[in-house]
Design an enzyme around this catalytic site. Structure first.
Site, mmCIF file in Angstrom:
data_model
loop_
_atom_site.group_PDB
_atom_site.id
_atom_site.type_symbol
_atom_site.label_atom_id
_atom_site.label_comp_id
_atom_site.label_asym_id
_atom_site.label_seq_id
_atom_site.Cartn_x
_atom_site.Cartn_y
_atom_site.Cartn_z
ATOM 1 N N LYS A 122 4.873 -7.194 6.783
ATOM 2 C CA LYS A 122 5.194 -6.801 8.165
ATOM 3 C C LYS A 122 4.125 -5.842 8.701
ATOM 4 O O LYS A 122 3.682 -5.967 9.842
ATOM 5 C CB LYS A 122 6.583 -6.124 8.232
ATOM 6 C CG LYS A 122 7.709 -7.000 7.698
ATOM 7 C CD LYS A 122 9.066 -6.324 7.802
ATOM 8 C CE LYS A 122 9.224 -5.089 6.930
ATOM 9 N NZ LYS A 122 9.145 -5.355 5.476
ATOM 10 N N ARG A 172 0.165 -2.207 -4.586
ATOM 11 C CA ARG A 172 -0.230 -1.630 -3.303
ATOM 12 C C ARG A 172 -0.606 -0.154 -3.392
ATOM 13 O O ARG A 172 0.026 0.631 -4.077
ATOM 14 C CB ARG A 172 0.917 -1.770 -2.302
ATOM 15 C CG ARG A 172 0.658 -1.003 -1.010
ATOM 16 C CD ARG A 172 1.636 -1.315 0.071
ATOM 17 N NE ARG A 172 2.978 -0.888 -0.244
ATOM 18 C CZ ARG A 172 4.019 -1.086 0.567
ATOM 19 N NH1 ARG A 172 3.853 -1.712 1.706
ATOM 20 N NH2 ARG A 172 5.209 -0.668 0.212
#
Ligand code: AP5
Length: 211
Positions: A13, A127
């Site tokens: 997103k 990440r």
């Protein structure tokens, strides 16, 4: 145009929101980023949100709707906004529709990003994010310099395995019901295959938006 990006943690997103916002020339509003900024600044809102976020739970709806009211009323959002990470509960969806209605606008589209769970877990485990501008990276360790703003990359506390498990559970139990709610309220939803090449996903999202 007010566009809601919906999807599980790690679905992209943030990555795609940035790109879509740039292409459409409207801002991206990400509640997660707003809250992390509040934590960094040590505000009351940040202190209250931190415990929820670190363990992967949702921050109370009233806090989120307050953030959205401020952000959507700002002149920078006059032409629209990409809402990244809002909405995550049915009361938030209901609150957002009322809020934009009161501003004389509507939620134009929901893009629902679809990625298999094993891929989500892999992405979140790999990440790092810039502690300054929040840009997400993969395959770059903590301490690496952000290519975008020169800030330092860090791991998010909620990207630890236990918190990732909680976030996925919370998504299934509290956020997925928003999909049914939106369909029942005749909001337009486009499902986007959000696996694979980042550019190809942006193209799929843009194609859905102009269709
Ligand atoms: P938030 O910051 O919004 O986190 P999230 O929804 O869990 O989503 P993520 O940021 O983890 O993932 P993403 O979908 O943006 O993916 P990204 O592009 O980074 O929220 C954090 C917390 O804040 C919540 O848990 C909650 O506590 C609170 N909160 C926020 N909003 C709230 C709300 N409305 N209500 C209540 N509480 C709220 O990508 C992930 C990784 O994958 C990156 O490393 C990226 O580089 C990589 N990647 C992206 N695309 C690809 C691809 N195509 N292939 C391979 N890797 C890719």
């Amino acid at each position: 145009m007010i566009i809601v990006l919906l999807g599980p943690p790690g679905a992209g997103k943030g990555t795609q929101g940035e790109r879509i916002a740039e292409r459409l020339g409207i801002p991206k509003i990400a509640t997660g980023d707003v809250l992390r900024e509040a934590i960094r600044e040590g505000t009351e809102q940040g202190l209250a949100a931190k415990a929820y976020m670190d363990r992967g739970d949702l921050v109370p709806d009233s806090v989120i709707l307050g953030i959205m009211k401020d952000a959507l009323s700002a002149p920078s959002a006059a032409k629209g906004a990409i809402l990244d990470g809002v909405v995550r509960t049915v009361p938030q969806a209901d609150g957002l529709v009322r809020l934009v209605g009161a501003l004389g606008r509507k939620v134009d589209r929901i893009l629902l990003f679809d990625v298999p769970d094993d891929e989500l877990i892999r992405r979140l485990s790999e990440r790092t994010v810039c502690e300054n501008c929040q840009t997400p990276y993969k395959g770059l360790g903590p301490g690496t310099v952000c290519a975008k703003c020169g800030g330092s990359l860090v791991r998010r506390p909620d990207d630890e395995p236990e918190a990732i498990r909680t976030r996925l559970k919370v998504y299934r139990s509290q956020t997925e019901p928003v999909i049914r709610w939106a369909r029942d309220h005749n909001l337009e939803i486009n499902e986007i295959d959000a696996s694979g090449d980042v550019d190809a996903i942006t193209d799929r999202a843009m194609k859905a938006l102009v269709a």
